[in-house]
Scaffold this active site. Structure first.
Site, PDB file in Angstrom:
ATOM      1  N   ASN A 180      49.591  43.959  46.147  1.00 31.08           N
ATOM      2  CA  ASN A 180      49.395  43.126  44.954  1.00 31.08           C
ATOM      3  C   ASN A 180      48.687  43.975  43.910  1.00 31.08           C
ATOM      4  O   ASN A 180      47.503  44.270  44.057  1.00 31.08           O
ATOM      5  CB  ASN A 180      48.555  41.901  45.353  1.00 31.08           C
ATOM      6  N   TRP A 181      49.424  44.360  42.893  1.00 29.29           N
ATOM      7  CA  TRP A 181      48.847  45.249  41.879  1.00 29.29           C
ATOM      8  C   TRP A 181      47.989  44.494  40.857  1.00 29.29           C
ATOM      9  O   TRP A 181      47.355  45.120  39.998  1.00 29.29           O
ATOM     10  CB  TRP A 181      49.954  46.045  41.172  1.00 29.29           C
ATOM     11  N   LYS A 182      48.017  43.179  40.894  1.00 25.99           N
ATOM     12  CA  LYS A 182      47.211  42.341  39.994  1.00 25.99           C
ATOM     13  C   LYS A 182      47.433  42.751  38.533  1.00 25.99           C
ATOM     14  O   LYS A 182      48.510  43.222  38.194  1.00 25.99           O
ATOM     15  CB  LYS A 182      45.727  42.409  40.389  1.00 25.99           C
ATOM     16  N   HIS A 226      47.164  32.691  45.370  1.00 26.70           N
ATOM     17  CA  HIS A 226      46.133  33.733  45.509  1.00 26.70           C
ATOM     18  C   HIS A 226      44.777  33.158  45.081  1.00 26.70           C
ATOM     19  O   HIS A 226      44.701  32.369  44.133  1.00 26.70           O
ATOM     20  CB  HIS A 226      46.502  34.956  44.665  1.00 26.70           C
ATOM     21  N   GLU A 259      42.438  34.319  43.414  1.00 27.20           N
ATOM     22  CA  GLU A 259      42.073  34.539  42.003  1.00 27.20           C
ATOM     23  C   GLU A 259      42.760  33.509  41.105  1.00 27.20           C
ATOM     24  O   GLU A 259      42.196  33.074  40.102  1.00 27.20           O
ATOM     25  CB  GLU A 259      42.426  35.980  41.594  1.00 27.20           C
ATOM     26  N   GLU A 279      43.551  35.060  53.465  1.00 23.74           N
ATOM     27  CA  GLU A 279      42.691  35.977  52.714  1.00 23.74           C
ATOM     28  C   GLU A 279      41.315  35.337  52.505  1.00 23.74           C
ATOM     29  O   GLU A 279      41.131  34.568  51.554  1.00 23.74           O
ATOM     30  CB  GLU A 279      43.316  36.269  51.352  1.00 23.74           C
ATOM     31  N   GLY A 336      38.424  42.393  47.550  1.00 24.04           N
ATOM     32  CA  GLY A 336      37.876  43.293  46.539  1.00 24.04           C
ATOM     33  C   GLY A 336      36.396  43.583  46.723  1.00 24.04           C
ATOM     34  O   GLY A 336      35.746  44.125  45.834  1.00 24.04           O
ATOM     35  N   SER A 393      40.298  43.637  51.611  1.00 25.90           N
ATOM     36  CA  SER A 393      39.750  44.984  51.793  1.00 25.90           C
ATOM     37  C   SER A 393      40.400  45.742  52.955  1.00 25.90           C
ATOM     38  O   SER A 393      39.717  46.473  53.684  1.00 25.90           O
ATOM     39  CB  SER A 393      38.224  44.931  51.949  1.00 25.90           C
ATOM     40  N   GLY A 453      45.268  44.656  48.093  1.00 27.75           N
ATOM     41  CA  GLY A 453      44.930  44.717  46.676  1.00 27.75           C
ATOM     42  C   GLY A 453      44.591  46.131  46.256  1.00 27.75           C
ATOM     43  O   GLY A 453      45.470  46.950  45.988  1.00 27.75           O
ATOM     44  N   GLY A 454      43.305  46.446  46.228  1.00 29.14           N
ATOM     45  CA  GLY A 454      42.834  47.741  45.719  1.00 29.14           C
ATOM     46  C   GLY A 454      43.569  48.949  46.276  1.00 29.14           C
ATOM     47  O   GLY A 454      43.995  49.833  45.516  1.00 29.14           O
TER      48      GLY A 454
HETATM   49  C1  PEP Z   1      44.092  40.680  47.403  1.00 25.06           C
HETATM   50  O1  PEP Z   1      43.765  40.578  46.239  1.00 25.06           O
HETATM   51  O2  PEP Z   1      45.009  39.976  47.862  1.00 25.06           O
HETATM   52  C2  PEP Z   1      43.359  41.628  48.239  1.00 25.06           C
HETATM   53  C3  PEP Z   1      43.478  41.533  49.534  1.00 25.06           C
HETATM   54  O3  PEP Z   1      42.584  42.543  47.586  1.00 25.06           O
HETATM   55  P1  PEP Z   1      41.750  43.757  48.268  1.00 25.06           P
HETATM   56  O4  PEP Z   1      42.666  44.440  49.234  1.00 25.06           O
HETATM   57  O5  PEP Z   1      41.366  44.632  47.117  1.00 25.06           O
HETATM   58  O6  PEP Z   1      40.581  43.125  48.951  1.00 25.06           O
END
Ligand code: PEP
Length: 249
Positions: free
Chosen positions: A9-11, A94, A96, A166, A172, A212, A233-234
């Site tokens: 997920n590049w957000k 998600h 967010e 999640e 994050g 993470s 994510g990251g």
């Molecule tokens: C996400 O936003 O779905 C996520 C898992 O982010 P991260 O890997 O950065 O925690």
């Protein structure tokens, strides 16, 4: 055998040229696992990504969509619009989106319906906040998020649903659920599905873990029997790290 999936997920990251660079790096890395690989660029870069990744085994997916087919919803994107640029899978729910854009279970149920009506696959995200985990309410929260948004569906719809657990406190933050915490929750999610739809269906649905996930912890998390992959994510913004996670299977 359930499908293993790793989705990035590049957000709201990467403009057009950054997207093109990341894609060309991704295309140069060899996949050694059987996991299905997906990336979710921002809306403006979807068509470019679809064209650039046409020749490789990486699906381009969307980060969100609206539930209406079209109309006066300024700034929104419909399932049909996504389909028209070659997108067949969408991330919904998600944390967010829930936290910053007030997405509710009811709204998400409508989005799920709209995606399925357009023959799209859904990666449905949910997870508890830190306070829920600390108070021991995490299973109850997760169960209600799943029931409220998905349990109106017929069993047959689940062939197009992927679940993504999640925990909000792990997104994050660098804080990961331990592999045991992930496994316990994934087993609970499968039991919740089984109670409503039976064992066969529960055992057929892929459940991803997100929060993470990095190259140094992916293998241990993915080794758990009810964890079928990750929503990343990251680490998905770095091609080498992302493929180290894909190849952790
Ligand atoms: C996400 O936003 O779905 C996520 C898992 O982010 P991260 O890997 O950065 O925690």
């Amino acid at each position: 055998m359930r499908q293993q999936i790793v989705a990035g997920n590049w957000k709201m990251n990467n403009d057009l040229s950054q997207t093109e660079s990341l894609i060309s790096e991704l295309k140069n890395i060899k996949k050694t696992s059987n996991a299905e690989v997906m990336v979710a660029p921002t809306f403006t870069n979807l068509l470019t990504a679809v064209k650039a990744l046409k020749t490789v085994d990486i699906e381009v997916i969307a980060q969100n969509m609206h539930f209406a087919e079209n109309g006066a919803y300024t700034g929104e994107i419909s399932a049909a619009m996504l389909k028209s640029v070659g997108i067949n899978t969408v991330i919904l729910g998600h944390s967010e989106r829930r936290a910053y854009f007030n997405e509710t279970d009811d709204m998400l149920a409508k989005k799920v319906d709209a995606a399925l009506a357009n023959n799209m696959r859904v990666i449905f995200c949910f997870g508890e906040e830190l306070a829920d985990r600390k108070s021991g309410n995490h299973e109850h929260i997760v169960e209600s998020q799943i029931k409220n948004a998905l349990f109106h569906l017929d069993a047959s719809a689940f062939k197009n649903i992927v679940l993504a657990y999640e925990p909000v406190w792990a997104i994050g933050t660098g804080e990961t659920a331990s592999p045991e915490q992930a496994q316990d929750m994934h087993a609970f999610i499968r039991k919740t599905l089984s109670n409503k739809y039976g064992n066969a269906l529960a055992n057929s649905v892929s459940i991803l873990y997100g929060g993470s996930v990095k190259p140094n912890n992916a293998q241990e998390i993915f080794s758990k029997p009810d964890v079928d992959g990750g929503l990343i994510g990251g680490a998905a913004l770095n091609a080498t790290d992302f493929f180290a996670i894909v190849n952790a299977f």
